[in-house]
Design a protein around this motif. Structure first.
Motif, PDB file in Angstrom:
ATOM      1  N   ARG A   8       0.917  -1.158   0.060  1.00  0.00           N
ATOM      2  CA  ARG A   8      -0.053  -0.120  -0.049  1.00  0.00           C
ATOM      3  C   ARG A   8       0.888   1.376  -0.061  1.00  0.00           C
ATOM      4  O   ARG A   8       1.594   1.588   0.937  1.00  0.00           O
ATOM      5  N   HIS A   9       0.860   2.024  -1.063  1.00  0.00           N
ATOM      6  CA  HIS A   9       1.481   3.291  -1.290  1.00  0.00           C
ATOM      7  C   HIS A   9       3.142   2.868  -1.514  1.00  0.00           C
ATOM      8  O   HIS A   9       3.957   3.762  -1.228  1.00  0.00           O
ATOM      9  N   GLU A  40       0.609  -7.493   4.267  1.00  0.00           N
ATOM     10  CA  GLU A  40       0.424  -6.064   3.821  1.00  0.00           C
ATOM     11  C   GLU A  40       1.616  -5.181   4.132  1.00  0.00           C
ATOM     12  O   GLU A  40       1.913  -4.844   5.514  1.00  0.00           O
ATOM     13  N   THR A  42       3.033  -1.422   4.203  1.00  0.00           N
ATOM     14  CA  THR A  42       2.773  -0.101   4.153  1.00  0.00           C
ATOM     15  C   THR A  42       3.939   0.948   4.162  1.00  0.00           C
ATOM     16  O   THR A  42       4.589   0.676   5.324  1.00  0.00           O
ATOM     17  N   ARG A  43       4.087   2.014   3.521  1.00  0.00           N
ATOM     18  CA  ARG A  43       5.181   2.763   3.508  1.00  0.00           C
ATOM     19  C   ARG A  43       4.729   4.185   4.058  1.00  0.00           C
ATOM     20  O   ARG A  43       3.688   4.460   3.409  1.00  0.00           O
ATOM     21  N   GLU A  44       5.193   4.762   5.105  1.00  0.00           N
ATOM     22  CA  GLU A  44       4.826   6.142   5.426  1.00  0.00           C
ATOM     23  C   GLU A  44       5.752   7.301   4.876  1.00  0.00           C
ATOM     24  O   GLU A  44       6.865   7.091   5.057  1.00  0.00           O
TER      25      GLU A  44
END
Length: 220
Positions: A8-9, A40, A42-44
């Motif tokens: 995600r992203h 999953e 996810t990268r912030e």
């Protein structure tokens, strides 16, 4: 056992996918009935969160309740290791609990099906508050922007079966959350168990007989 890795992203490189498959091979030892593990990543992108910019969530899907763990670190390999340690501990606890219940003669635990499904809707971008959207089937989800503010509200429908408070606390611990929604087996009321300080928990029950409320009946 199927292993599904999604980002995600962020993009997920083949090297990391191979690393995940190698690391998760031990899951079948603790959960031989597991059909699938969802991973999953996810990268912030916020520079202020660089120390926890990579988040990995692991979800074991088998017959019965799911078991989930997640962790964040400055790189996804480290986050995977931390999440896997949490997942392994929860799988051991789940296995030990199943063994204990098999020794008893009073049946099998009630269960709740909160398996994750693919997201089925994206955030609304209209300037005005969108009309309410009905969630008809378990797994239906929708994200809606709150007017022209940056706030996004996500709603998702889960299937639930009646269970005791003790079982709800156990399910909450297995997914690593601070709260858990369920139907109280004794009162038949929608309820939520939540974590308090230390080893204390709270339970909120809803009076489901509310007058003057008309549910939305159509998906838009």
């Amino acid at each position: 056992m199927e292993i599904v890795v999604v980002g995600r992203h962020t993009e997920v490189a083949d090297r990391f996918r191979r690393h995940v498959e190698d690391k998760l091979s031990k899951v079948t030892q603790l959960a031989p009935a597991a059909r699938r593990v969802d991973v999953e990543v996810t990268r912030e992108n916020n520079p202020r969160l660089s120390e926890v910019r990579e988040r990995v969530e692991l979800t074991v899907r088998a017959k019965g309740p799911v078991i989930r763990a997640e962790a964040a670190a400055d790189d996804r390999f480290g986050a995977l290791d931390i999440a896997l340690d949490k997942l392994t501990e929860r799988l051991r606890r789940s296995r030990d609990r199943r063994k204990d219940h098999r020794r008893r003669a009073n049946g099998v635990l009630p269960s709740v099906d909160v398996r994750p499904y693919d997201e089925v809707a994206a955030a609304e971008t209209a300037a005005e508050v969108p009309a309410p959207v009905a969630l008809a089937e378990p797994g239906d989800a929708v994200e809606q922007q709150l007017g022209d503010s940056p706030v996004v509200i996500r709603r998702k429908l889960h299937h639930a079966e009646a269970m005791t408070v003790d079982d709800a606390v156990y399910q909450m611990e297995m997914v690593g959350h601070d709260f858990f929604l369920f139907i109280d087996k004794e009162t038949a009321r929608p309820s939520a168990v939540y974590r308090r300080r230390g080893w204390t928990y709270g339970v909120i029950e809803l009076d489901s007989t509310v007058g003057g409320v008309e549910p939305v009946t159509e998906l838009t």
